[in-house]
Design a protein around this motif. Structure first.
Motif, PDB file in Angstrom:
ATOM      1  N   ALA A   2    -116.222 -12.446 -25.308  1.00 41.51           N
ATOM      2  CA  ALA A   2    -116.979 -11.659 -26.276  1.00 41.51           C
ATOM      3  C   ALA A   2    -118.471 -11.702 -26.008  1.00 41.51           C
ATOM      4  N   SER A   3    -118.913 -12.748 -25.284  1.00 41.01           N
ATOM      5  CA  SER A   3    -120.335 -12.847 -24.986  1.00 41.01           C
ATOM      6  C   SER A   3    -120.512 -13.338 -23.554  1.00 41.01           C
ATOM      7  N   GLY A  30    -122.970  -8.734 -32.667  1.00 39.98           N
ATOM      8  CA  GLY A  30    -122.899  -7.378 -32.131  1.00 39.98           C
ATOM      9  C   GLY A  30    -123.815  -7.207 -30.933  1.00 39.98           C
ATOM     10  N   ILE A  31    -124.000  -5.965 -30.526  1.00 39.61           N
ATOM     11  CA  ILE A  31    -124.843  -5.658 -29.362  1.00 39.61           C
ATOM     12  C   ILE A  31    -126.232  -5.281 -29.863  1.00 39.61           C
ATOM     13  N   GLU A  52    -125.028   0.201 -24.119  1.00 35.34           N
ATOM     14  CA  GLU A  52    -123.948  -0.241 -25.012  1.00 35.34           C
ATOM     15  C   GLU A  52    -122.584  -0.021 -24.355  1.00 35.34           C
ATOM     16  N   LYS A  56    -119.833  -2.890 -23.343  1.00 36.66           N
ATOM     17  CA  LYS A  56    -118.536  -2.782 -24.044  1.00 36.66           C
ATOM     18  C   LYS A  56    -117.389  -2.632 -23.045  1.00 36.66           C
ATOM     19  N   THR A  61    -118.965  -8.110 -26.703  1.00 39.50           N
ATOM     20  CA  THR A  61    -119.251  -7.556 -28.027  1.00 39.50           C
ATOM     21  C   THR A  61    -120.498  -8.166 -28.677  1.00 39.50           C
ATOM     22  N   ASP A  62    -120.846  -9.387 -28.262  1.00 39.90           N
ATOM     23  CA  ASP A  62    -122.001 -10.058 -28.873  1.00 39.90           C
ATOM     24  C   ASP A  62    -123.023 -10.399 -27.790  1.00 39.90           C
TER      25      ASP A  62
END
Lengths: 97, 290
Positions: A2-3, A30-31, A52, A56, A61-62
């Motif tokens: 996620a990151s 989030g982004i 973005e 993605k 996502t983060d």
């Protein structure tokens, strides 16, 4: 993933290039995009969409992204973002290392 | 026959030059991952060149990527670049047919099923590479040209690189002969002083006289001069047309022997004339055809 694992940078401040800095985001952040550009008024939103989409597509996502744009084309923005993500420890889906 | 009169190097980590590479009219653009890219930036250049191949319009220019040598990043470069469909890969410091076999295996593994086969241009820039030139050219059907890299080669010899090029004369003729024997093209080393147009002209004229089919280039300003030398002149085209006319006339009259201006026209002459006319046709220089 996620990151990303760490802060990293790719690109230059030369004309037609963009310098991308990425840093891990906290879970659920989030982004977050901070953009400086010589064409901010004309293309700022388009550049943010490319940034973005690129992260993605890699399942991230983060993340915090700072982009200092000197008039880069879409393909350059994408390439520099992927390079920064790779340097930050992301395992990229595309078969380019 | 693919035209490779001029093959222009473009630094692989410079977005401004990568995006404009198609406007200079070079027959080939060489997106460079090797010498033009700092060691710490190899990864970033690979991403940039891959994206450029997918999105930038290089017009009529053939797209070639110079990868890093086999003992450094060649495998990673090929894996990343080949699926982006370049026309050819320029392999530096090739020293043997085995090197080509290794590259071919890596390219085949990286190609997509429906992809046009990626060609190979072997850059010979060591004394070993020059010795093995013919075997390198014949190593695989993907090899379409041999190119000479004189800067590294003279360093390998321990010789001084000069503008006259005496020290690379033997290497030049070996590369030309090996390429001709293997039926592939030979491409000359670049002229590295981008500000010396007269020197470039003389060096390119020498390359053409020796038999090279094209020249590497390190600056877009060099392209017009290189093309002016490798393009057939109007006199060449006129002579070639007369040769073909003479041989056709002789054939129509049932004679196997033709002559032009008192000189015999035999097969090598006809072949040379046909090559000139083919090149002229490719370049659109046949407007005044008789």
């Amino acid at each position: 993933m996620a990151s990303i694992a760490k802060t990293a940078q790719a690109g230059t401040l030369e004309s037609s290039d963009v310098m991308i800095t990425v840093a891990p985001g906290t879970q659920g952040s989030g982004i977050i995009i901070e953009l400086e550009s010589i064409v901010l008024a004309q293309y700022g939103e388009d550049i943010k969409i490319i940034l973005e989409k690129t992260v993605k597509d890699q399942g991230i996502t983060d993340i915090y992204i700072k982009a200092v744009d000197r008039g880069a084309l879409d393909c350059t923005i994408c390439a520099r973002t992927l390079a920064a993500l790779s340097r930050a420890g992301a395992v990229l889906k595309e078969e380019i290392i | 026959m693919d035209l490779r009169r001029s093959m222009l190097f473009i630094p692989g980590n410079n977005p401004g030059m990568l995006q404009n590479g198609g406007v200079f009219g070079a027959d080939s653009v060489i997106l460079d991952l090797e010498d033009a890219v700092a060691p710490m930036e190899k990864d970033a250049a690979r991403f940039l060149v891959a994206q450029a191949l997918r999105t930038v319009d290089y017009g009529a220019s053939e797209t070639v990527v110079r990868i890093n040598p086999l003992d450094t990043f060649a495998a990673v470069d090929i894996k990343a670049i080949v699926p982006c469909c370049p026309d050819a890969i320029l392999v530096p410091k090739v020293e043997s047919a085995a090197d080509i076999h290794q590259v071919v295996a890596m390219i085949a593994a990286a190609e997509k099923p429906d992809q046009t086969p990626v060609k190979i241009i072997a850059l010979l820039e060591t004394p070993c590479g020059i010795v093995e030139a013919y075997h390198i050219a014949k190593a695989d059907p993907r090899v379409v040209a041999l190119a000479l890299g004189a800067e590294d080669y003279t360093a390998g010899l321990g010789a001084m690189r000069t503008k006259e090029g005496t020290e690379i004369f033997t290497a030049r003729t070996i590369v030309i002969n090996a390429a001709a024997a293997a039926n592939v093209q030979s491409i000359d080393t670049p002229y590295t002083d981008a500000n010396d147009e007269e020197g470039l002209l003389a060096d390119t004229q020498l390359a053409k006289r020796l038999g090279f089919k094209g020249k590497l280039s390190i600056n877009p300003r060099q392209i017009d001069v290189i093309h002016s030398v490798f393009n057939p002149s109007l006199n060449d085209i006129d002579w070639a047309q007369q040769v073909i006319h003479a041989i056709r006339k002789a054939e129509a009259e049932g004679s196997g022997v033709a002559s032009l201006n008192g000189k015999m026209v035999d097969l090598p002459i006809v072949n040379r004339a046909e090559r000139i006319l083919h090149l002229a046709e490719l370049l659109g220089l046949m407007g005044g055809e008789k």
